[in-house]
Each structure stands twice: as C-alpha cells, then as structure tokens.
Design a protein around this motif. Structure first.
Motif, PDB file in Angstrom:
ATOM      1  N   ILE A 184       0.849  -1.204   0.000  1.00 36.47           N
ATOM      2  CA  ILE A 184       0.000   0.000   0.000  1.00 36.47           C
ATOM      3  C   ILE A 184       0.879   1.246   0.000  1.00 36.47           C
ATOM      4  CG2 ILE A 184      -1.611   1.404   1.359  1.00 36.47           C
ATOM      5  CD1 ILE A 184      -2.817  -1.222   2.441  1.00 36.47           C
TER       6      ILE A 184
ATOM      7  N   ARG B 143      -7.499  -6.703   4.165  1.00 33.28           N
ATOM      8  CA  ARG B 143      -6.697  -5.886   3.240  1.00 33.28           C
ATOM      9  C   ARG B 143      -7.486  -4.659   2.768  1.00 33.28           C
ATOM     10  NH1 ARG B 143      -4.661 -10.962   2.909  1.00 33.28           N
ATOM     11  NH2 ARG B 143      -2.454 -11.171   2.451  1.00 33.28           N
TER      12      ARG B 143
ATOM     13  N   LEU C 242      -6.307  -0.729   3.513  1.00 35.75           N
ATOM     14  CA  LEU C 242      -6.218   0.316   2.493  1.00 35.75           C
ATOM     15  C   LEU C 242      -7.138   1.479   2.848  1.00 35.75           C
ATOM     16  CD1 LEU C 242      -5.358   1.484  -0.225  1.00 35.75           C
ATOM     17  CD2 LEU C 242      -7.094   0.031  -1.310  1.00 35.75           C
TER      18      LEU C 242
ATOM     19  N   GLU D 292      -9.671   4.600  -3.906  1.00 36.04           N
ATOM     20  CA  GLU D 292      -9.679   3.282  -3.270  1.00 36.04           C
ATOM     21  C   GLU D 292      -9.909   2.176  -4.298  1.00 36.04           C
ATOM     22  OE1 GLU D 292     -11.782   0.894   0.421  1.00 36.04           O
ATOM     23  OE2 GLU D 292     -12.091   3.054   0.238  1.00 36.04           O
TER      24      GLU D 292
ATOM     25  N   LEU E  59      -6.746   1.691  -6.383  1.00 40.84           N
ATOM     26  CA  LEU E  59      -5.700   1.016  -5.630  1.00 40.84           C
ATOM     27  C   LEU E  59      -6.043  -0.446  -5.340  1.00 40.84           C
ATOM     28  CD1 LEU E  59      -4.683   3.915  -3.243  1.00 40.84           C
ATOM     29  CD2 LEU E  59      -3.263   2.875  -5.026  1.00 40.84           C
ATOM     30  N   ARG E  60      -7.318  -0.734  -5.148  1.00 42.76           N
ATOM     31  CA  ARG E  60      -7.728  -2.142  -4.967  1.00 42.76           C
ATOM     32  C   ARG E  60      -7.342  -2.961  -6.200  1.00 42.76           C
ATOM     33  NH1 ARG E  60     -13.740  -2.936  -2.414  1.00 42.76           N
ATOM     34  NH2 ARG E  60     -13.534  -1.575  -0.622  1.00 42.76           N
TER      35      ARG E  60
ATOM     36  N   LEU F 213      -3.586  -3.444  -6.309  1.00 44.91           N
ATOM     37  CA  LEU F 213      -3.100  -4.320  -5.233  1.00 44.91           C
ATOM     38  C   LEU F 213      -3.707  -5.716  -5.262  1.00 44.91           C
ATOM     39  CD1 LEU F 213      -3.178  -1.591  -2.456  1.00 44.91           C
ATOM     40  CD2 LEU F 213      -1.110  -2.684  -3.355  1.00 44.91           C
TER      41      LEU F 213
END
Length: 156
Positions: free
Chosen positions: A23, A118, A122, A146, A149-150, A153
């Motif tokens: 992250i 997880r 985040l 978000e 980024l999810r 990741l």
C-alpha cells in the motif's frame, strides 16, 4: 507494522505486513510508517463511542498523525493522492481494525477474511492521508482512489 491485540479471530500478521508495505509503495510513501492494530470488538466499540460518538463496533478506525486540514489540502485531487504529503514526517498514524467485525462484513460481501482485512487496511490508510468519504466535500474522490488502488493491489 501490524499488531494483533485480539484473540477471537486467528490472523496471520506477516502477509498483512507485506500488504501494508505494498500500500505504502503504491502511494509513494515507502519511507513512511503506519501501525495497524487488530483489536477486539469491545475495544473498537469503546473507541468508536469515544472518538466518533457512535454506538457499537465498527470495522476500522483511523488516527492520523497530522491534522485533518493539512491532510485535506494534501489530498484534494480528483485522480490520486500526490506523491507525498508535505511535512507529514515518517509517521502517518494508526489504524485500528476489528477482525470480528471484519469477518461478518467479509461474509456479507462475499470476500475472504484476508481480503476484507486488506480492504480495511487500504481504507484506513487513505483516511490517514485525509480522505473522508463521509465529507460532503469528498465528491467521491476517496472511493475512486480506493477502487483504483484495490485493482492495483489485487483486491478488486
């Protein structure tokens, strides 16, 4: 750093620590630090009441190391946060997560507990950076960042 301070839900912390590092890398904050505390439902409910004046347990709470106005100036971006918050230092703050509550939400959302933890990590880190989905001034910025980024990741 991930500290498991509860005993009701079995959680392996090394994979969560590696995910936290990911992250911070994605946010260009690899030199910064965050503490994630896995706490009991009773503890997070107490903090939820004390700090947000909300009754009952929640899944995640964030405690930024720098003031919200500074964080809001840093994160006022439509696409993603800037490379590093000005004068944030190396400590971004603390995130508390209730694995008991997370387990219920994971079942409700059709996710594994690991993925739910997880997602909450985040989400908590974004709150440390000043994002606030409950603010009328957010205009969906936190959700957009978000979701992006999810995907990056691997927890889409």
């Amino acid at each position: 750093m991930v500290l498991n301070q509860q005993k009701k839900v079995r959680v392996k912390t090394p994979p969560l620590e590696a995910f936290l590092a990911g992250i911070l890398r994605e946010l260009n904050l690899s030199c910064s630090e965050v503490a994630i505390a896995l706490v009991s439902e009773a503890e997070i409910a107490k903090w939820n009441k004390k700090y947000l004046n909300k009754t009952g347990p929640t899944d995640v709470l964030s405690f930024p190391a720098f003031s919200p106005p500074r964080a809001a100036r840093f994160t006022r971006s439509k696409a993603a946060p800037r490379k590093r918050p000005p004068s944030s230092g190396d400590w971004l703050g603390d995130v508390a997560i209730s694995p008991e509550t997370a387990r219920r939400y994971a079942e409700k959302n059709g996710r594994s507990l690991d993925d739910e933890l997880r997602v909450l990590m985040l989400h908590g880190v974004l709150h440390l950076l000043g994002y606030d989905h409950e603010s009328p001034l957010d205009y969906g910025a936190m959700d957009r960042v978000e979701q992006k980024l999810r995907r990056r990741l691997g927890i889409a």
